[in-house]
Write an enzyme that holds these catalytic residues in place. Structure first.
Site, PDB file in Angstrom:
ATOM      1  N   GLU A 119       0.845  -1.203   0.000  1.00  0.00           N
ATOM      2  CA  GLU A 119       0.000   0.000   0.000  1.00  0.00           C
ATOM      3  C   GLU A 119       0.881   1.255   0.000  1.00  0.00           C
ATOM      4  O   GLU A 119       1.969   1.270   0.566  1.00  0.00           O
ATOM      5  CB  GLU A 119      -0.888  -0.023   1.246  1.00  0.00           C
ATOM      6  N   LYS A 153     -10.156   1.388  -1.575  1.00  0.00           N
ATOM      7  CA  LYS A 153     -10.211   0.913  -0.180  1.00  0.00           C
ATOM      8  C   LYS A 153     -11.554   1.253   0.461  1.00  0.00           C
ATOM      9  O   LYS A 153     -11.953   2.413   0.521  1.00  0.00           O
ATOM     10  CB  LYS A 153      -9.068   1.550   0.606  1.00  0.00           C
ATOM     11  N   CYS A 200      -5.044  -3.033   3.553  1.00  0.00           N
ATOM     12  CA  CYS A 200      -4.725  -2.761   4.952  1.00  0.00           C
ATOM     13  C   CYS A 200      -5.901  -2.990   5.901  1.00  0.00           C
ATOM     14  O   CYS A 200      -6.269  -4.134   6.150  1.00  0.00           O
ATOM     15  CB  CYS A 200      -4.166  -1.347   5.078  1.00  0.00           C
TER      16      CYS A 200
END
Length: 317
Positions: A70, A140, A172
């Site tokens: 990321e 995301k 994440c």
């Protein structure tokens, strides 16, 4: 022939077919991008990405895909996020597209993209094929509140990759939400790429989420994390490959830059979902009582999916 022998023969035949369909060869890169406060900093990170792409192809000839963590272009601690945000025609994006085409490999990258229509930044994971085309974009869904100033996405797309891979990406903090994993596999993924910039001292949380996501969804997980330290946090690394049983097959030690390589047949995950009886029932049965003795008989009376009270409230009587 008994039931066990029949199941064994079917499983063996399918596995033989699957293994002959191709072995997917990914490389995960664990490195620490510089916090980009200028476009020159973004260019510096892009140079390092290009270097790793060349290094991976030299060290592991014949690989199919290279995966970066990321925020690989901009890092996580810029002073001005908008100033270093990229657009789809930005030079760093064009450079990695051209490099994928030159090296004839697929690539997974995570730029911060300025969405002018939404008037904000989207933390976006992209997959570029071996022709240099962007074939996958995932925004995301769960930005790390309250630190991450990005707009959330709303879906988990799946794209076809090399050697029978059907790939979903998550980013994440997404890995802490089981619904994201479930949507990825429900949409057809047999490989989930989890890119992260996961900070310490929470490395064990990342490790557990990767193993749990793999196990609960019977899916291969390629988890690529950053390493090093920026102005705010340290990043332990711990990038890994997990199989559908939640086993860690390969792992980069914490605290070091490096690469890992792990070849596998993605279609074996399809075998688990369709042929192996216990796992097929776990996945296909979206209701309670999936493992009762009456499965497959007229006497079977399992509950409907709506009886999961976690999603639908009080259970019906």
């Amino acid at each position: 022939m008994g039931v066990k022998e029949t199941i064994g023969n079917v499983t063996s035949n399918v596995l033989n077919t699957v293994m002959g369909s191709g072995i997917f060869q990914p490389v995960l890169v664990q490195f620490g991008p510089k916090s980009a406060n200028t476009m020159e900093d973004v260019d510096y990170n892009t140079d390092r990405i290009i270097e790793y792409m060349e290094r991976a192809c030299t060290g592991f000839p014949g690989i199919d895909m290279i995966i970066f963590p990321e925020c690989c272009f901009q890092g996580m601690a810029p002073n001005n996020w908008v100033k270093v945000a990229l657009t789809w025609d930005s030079e760093p994006i064009k450079r990695v597209q051209a490099k994928c085409k030159e090296l004839e490999i697929w690539g997974c990258f995570d730029p911060w993209i300025l969405n002018k229509e939404r008037k904000g930044i989207e933390n976006t994971c992209i997959i570029i094929n071996d022709q240099g085309e962007i074939v996958h974009k995932y925004v995301k869904m769960n930005p790390w509140f309250p630190y991450e100033p990005t707009l959330p996405g709303h879906e988990v797309p799946v794209c076809k990759g090399p050697k029978g891979a059907r790939i979903a990406t998550i980013i994440c903090a997404d890995s802490r939400y089981q619904e994201v994993w479930r949507e990825a596999v429900a949409n057809g993924a047999n490989v989930v790429i989890h890119v992260s910039h996961w900070m310490g001292p929470f490395g064990n949380m990342q490790k557990l989420s990767n193993q749990a996501g793999a196990l609960f969804n019977n899916v291969m997980v390629l988890a690529c994390n950053s390493v090093g330290m920026d102005e705010c946090f340290n990043y332990p690394g711990g990038s890994m490959v997990c199989n559908g049983f939640g086993d860690i097959l390969q792992e980069i030690p914490e605290g070091v830059e490096g690469m890992i390589y792990w070849p596998f047949a993605p279609l074996t995950e399809d075998v688990q979902h369709t042929v192996v009886p216990m796992m097929a029932l776990e996945w296909e049965s979206r209701h309670r009582g999936a493992m009762t003795p009456y499965v497959g008989t007229p006497d079977y009376q399992g509950y409907d999916y709506s009886d999961y009270t976690a999603y639908y409230g009080k259970k019906k009587k």
